[in-house]
Design an enzyme around this catalytic site. Structure first.
Site, short mmCIF file in Angstrom:
data_model
loop_
_atom_site.label_atom_id
_atom_site.label_comp_id
_atom_site.label_asym_id
_atom_site.label_seq_id
_atom_site.Cartn_x
_atom_site.Cartn_y
_atom_site.Cartn_z
N HIS A 155 59.35 -22.24 -35.86
CA HIS A 155 58.57 -21.46 -36.81
C HIS A 155 57.87 -20.32 -36.09
O HIS A 155 57.27 -20.52 -35.03
CB HIS A 155 57.54 -22.35 -37.51
CG HIS A 155 58.17 -23.30 -38.48
ND1 HIS A 155 59.26 -22.96 -39.23
CD2 HIS A 155 57.87 -24.58 -38.82
CE1 HIS A 155 59.59 -23.99 -40.01
NE2 HIS A 155 58.77 -24.98 -39.76
N LYS A 548 49.56 -24.74 -49.82
CA LYS A 548 49.74 -23.50 -50.59
C LYS A 548 49.85 -23.80 -52.08
O LYS A 548 49.52 -22.98 -52.92
CB LYS A 548 50.99 -22.78 -50.09
CG LYS A 548 51.25 -21.42 -50.74
CD LYS A 548 52.28 -20.63 -49.99
CE LYS A 548 53.67 -21.20 -50.11
NZ LYS A 548 54.28 -20.92 -51.45
#
Length: 881
Positions: A155, A548
């Site tokens: 990532h 999120k």
């Protein structure tokens, strides 16, 4: 360049800072100042120092006048000067980070890691505590089942170029030399000269990648961590544990310490949203990893073999060793003959050197000499050990040779299990094409090719090289059944061994997890795997997208609830469960002290097994230095042992029951507050306006695109990483705390909140992590970023919640100021913040120019400045993604 540690009148900040660290920062800062003067003249250093001074004054005073003066200075810089100043502060942060890491290593090397160390975050201390609670026999049994399983991922939260990281490492080597040379010696002069040379190189190296790394570039970067750190560190951790387990026999008796660590990787296997990870990429990634581990094993075996100059007259070969030598002579006649000629009376040496030759043959693909697998290699090493021990050379049997055995047990011939991940939607679309018949599209052909690749990997390196298949956004048991059906479509009866692992990421999926798992147990393919593995099941939990989805507070509580329910499900179904935690480095992605998080897990959810992703910058922070890596592995293993200790499980069980009502209120209120912000009309484009989200996507941080779709009209298409990274760059850190202030105020009962903070580990960890997140926010700068947008209502919502969260977090913890009970961290944040402020002001200048340029040619210069500052702010704040 001066440093904050040299400033007069800064006793509050300076208090407690180690003299050695202060000296290192002072040295590196002064050397950087010299390089800046050489590169840009005294005027450049003057501008850097002027901005630094104003930023410090703004940070320490009431801030209003000084920060405006700092803004005026920033606006007065020419474009070239602004870039130079941004780069100067960025290089400074790299040097400070280096000094802090160097000091941390210095402290670790001086601490007592002996068997008498009773701290519970050490393996000896954890084991002693476990013995007290469950008895020696049960503690020993639990130790044998211990598993720490980090999984490296690519990532893109590591903003540094590899060239920058290499330059920093070279400076670190000179700092090591600086510690041991006499200050007035010629060696000290040479060290300073080399430091200046390397700092000059760092200054002149562009911090911005010109091309995006490929997945194989990311694989090779991860290999550097293995080569430089993990291969050597892992057996050292085992040795330390063995010393504690058998203090009088360690090194002269068979090892009691198990090889409890396994390494996984998604790098080259994670294709969810990354079109650049193909079946060929996965195959090559596995080949690269295997080459590195086999080369490491070959070198270790050769090195040890050359030292086994033990004469047969004193230490005769056992019958098994003689038989092994005969088999080796038949298998590798020329090699064995050559080695035998050099060592005619050193049977153990010659056998081990032939072993090294066979490892080399395995690496180069010489099937005639290659090992069939790591098990065959271990069996031969055991024969050598037994023969040495029987002949009286017990130290040779269980010293360095045991370290080699541990390395083979841990890394095998594949180094790290290459896990494949793909989105459930891609599987559904592929299966529909397969069932429809006819010619398959490119995507479907690629999906089926992956299963053929997994089969090749298993045939070449063994089943454990690649068998876990992670299904992103698992929403039903059918999403898991689809994996097995696609494998059959690709290879029929020759399909690879697979363990389809559900990944629950959204709030809804976490809520439905147990129902999905019940459906999974009914699948014939899963039932076959349960029978083959002793009913072992792995379940992955996604921290990033859940946060999120519903906000950090509701996500943390939902994850805790899901873990408890999944653990109960496992117990009811006689399942040996491993929960796989998809954590990131930042608080908005499940970050924070990982060992503390392990101890706060629900009862039954760890059971001596802890698996987690290690992502981006965290990989280098935790595993980049051998001493730090050794400590991290020890802490995580100790936490995994203790998490399931009766006292810890009972404390978590009682707290969860006592504060269940409180959890419900926090969940409901925080989620509503979060939705008030993110579900407001026009939120997504406003978010792109007030943060550098769009521009961050232009940075060549990693091979994977920053979002799943093309638009920022919807947060669903935005990946969690840039979501967190953008708010961090804007000095708001919203993803770590938003909604908590409103939730705490709604509860209102300060006695209840303080009781929860004292007795509920999950809640205490949440409050402590939010304190850290808030300490890295800055309301003055947040106001300036939020002013880039045209929505006063959303701006006020964010600022009000920030103030409310700060107020109620402090009331809950009983602290007078943020991080009051963590003075070392508090000082570190205070030392860095003014310097990050300077970079933030430069970034704001760039963003204002970009927002007004609207894609014209005038956008090139501010865009370059902004990208420079992104690197600097990331270096200054550290846990950014």
């Amino acid at each position: 360049m001066s440093t904050p540690l040299e400033e007069p009148g800064r006793d509050v900040v300076r208090g407690g800072v180690a003299d050695a660290l202060r000296s290192d920062v002072s040295l590196l800062g002064s050397l950087l100042g010299r390089i800046l003067t050489e590169a840009g003249g005294p005027e450049l250093l003057h501008d850097v120092e002027s901005l630094r001074g104003l930023a410090i004054e703004a940070y320490e005073g009431d801030g209003r006048v000084s920060i405006e003066a700092a803004e005026e200075l920033v606006e007065s810089f020419t474009p070239t000067r602004a870039e130079q100043v941004a780069r100067a502060f960025t290089v400074y942060f790299h040097l400070v980070n280096l000094a802090e890491e160097h000091h941390r290593v210095r402290v670790l090397r001086s601490r007592d890691t002996s068997k008498t160390d009773a701290a519970s975050d050490t393996l000896p201390g954890a084991l002693a505590r476990l013995v007290d609670e469950v008895g020696a026999d049960e503690a020993a049994a639990r130790l044998q089942g211990l598993r720490f399983h980090p999984v490296l991922t690519a990532h893109p939260t590591e903003a540094r170029r590899r060239a920058v990281a290499s330059a920093i490492r070279r400076i670190s080597e000179q700092l090591d030399r600086h510690d041991v040379v006499r200050p007035d010696s010629s060696a000290a002069i040479e060290v300073h000269r080399r430091m200046l040379e390397e700092i000059d190189t760092l200054w002149r190296t562009s911090p911005i990648r010109t091309t995006r790394p490929t997945p194989l570039d990311e694989v090779r970067t991860a290999m550097s961590i293995f080569d430089q750190t993990l291969f050597e560190v892992v057996p050292r951790v085992y040795r330390m544990l063995d010393d504690a387990l058998q203090p009088d026999a360690a090194g002269v008796a068979p090892a009691a310490a198990p090889a409890f660590m396994r390494l996984g990787t998604w790098i080259g296997g994670d294709r969810d949203g990354n079109p650049f990870v193909t079946a060929d990429t996965t195959l090559e990634a596995a080949r690269i990893a295997s080459e590195h581990v086999l080369f490491g094993l070959e070198r270790a075996a050769t090195r040890i073999g050359r030292t086994l100059t033990i004469d047969s007259s004193d230490t005769p070969a056992s019958a098994d060793l003689k038989a092994l030598w005969e088999r080796q002579s038949e298998l590798a006649g020329a090699v064995a003959s050559q080695i035998g000629t050099r060592a005619p009376h050193e049977p153990h040496r010659r056998v081990l050197l032939v072993v090294a030759s066979r490892i080399a043959a395995t690496r180069t693909g010489d099937k005639a000499l290659a090992y069939s697998g790591p098990e065959e290699l271990i069996a031969e090493l055991r024969v050598i050990q037994s023969s040495l021990s029987a002949g009286g050379a017990r130290r040779s049997a269980y010293g360095e040779l045991q370290a080699l055995v541990w390395q083979v047990q841990t890394f095998g011939f594949h180094l790290a299990e290459l896990e494949v991940r793909q989105h459930s939607k891609v599987h559904r679309e592929t299966l529909a094409e397969v069932r429809a018949g006819g010619e398959l599209g490119d995507m479907s052909q690629e999906v089926l090719a992956v299963f053929r690749t997994i089969k090749k990997l298993q045939d070449t390196y063994g089943v454990n090289a690649s068998r876990r298949y992670i299904v992103s956004f698992t929403q039903s048991a059918q999403d898991l059944a689809t994996v097995y059906e696609l494998a059959d479509a690709a290879l029929g009866a020759d399909a690879p061994v697979l363990d389809a692992v559900p990944l629950f990421e959204t709030f809804a999926d976490l809520e439905a997890s147990v129902d999905i798992l019940n459906g999974m147990l009914e699948l014939p393919a899963v039932q076959a795997r349960l029978a083959a593995t002793g009913r072992k099941v792995e379940v992955m939990l996604g921290y990033s997208d859940s946060s999120k989805d519903v906000g950090p507070v509701a996500a943390a509580l939902a994850l805790d609830t899901a873990q408890a329910r999944i653990s109960n499900w496992a117990a009811e179904n006689d399942i040996v469960l491993t929960l796989f935690h998809g954590r990131g480095g930042a608080l908005g992605r499940g970050g924070g002290p990982a060992n503390e998080a392990v101890m706060a897990q629900p009862p039954g959810s760890v059971d001596g097994r802890f698996k987690l992703t290690e992502q981006g910058e965290v990989i280098f922070a935790q595993y980049g230095d051998q001493s730090i890596a050794e400590r991290h592995i020890e802490q995580m293993a100790a936490a995994a042992l203790l998490a399931s200790a009766p006292a810890n499980e009972e404390a978590n069980r009682v707290a969860a029951a006592e504060f269940r009502s409180l959890a419900g209120r926090l969940d409901e209120t925080s989620r509503a507050r979060f939705f008030e912000l993110v579900k407001a009309d026009g939120f997504a484009p406003w978010f792109a306006q007030v943060t550098p989200m769009e521009e961050i996507g232009l940075l060549a941080l990693g091979s994977r695109p920053a979002r799943r779709g093309l638009s920022v009209e919807s947060l669903e298409d935005l990946r969690a990483i840039p979501w967190v990274f953008s708010w961090t760059q804007a000095r708001i850190n919203l993803t770590g705390w938003f909604g908590l202030g409103t939730a705490l105020k709604a509860v209102g009962d300060i006695d209840e909140l303080r009781a929860a903070y004292a007795r509920w580990p999950l809640f205490a960890a949440m409050i402590d992590n939010v304190e850290m997140s808030l300490a890295k926010t800055d309301v003055r700068l947040a106001e300036r970023y939020l002013a880039l947008g045209s929505r006063d209502d959303l701006r006020d919502l964010v600022l009000d919640e920030m103030a409310l969260t700060r107020e109620w977090v402090l009331r809950t913890s009983g602290n007078g100021e943020l991080l009051e009970r963590r003075p070392v961290l508090q000082r570190a944040v205070r030392l860095r913040s003014p310097y990050v402020d300077a970079l933030s002001l430069l970034q704001l200048r760039a963003l204002r120019a970009l927002r007004s340029a609207e894609g014209s040619d005038a956008a090139a210069e501010p865009l370059r400045l902004l990208l420079f500052t992104v690197n600097g702010v990331a270096a200054g704040l550290q846990n950014t993604g």
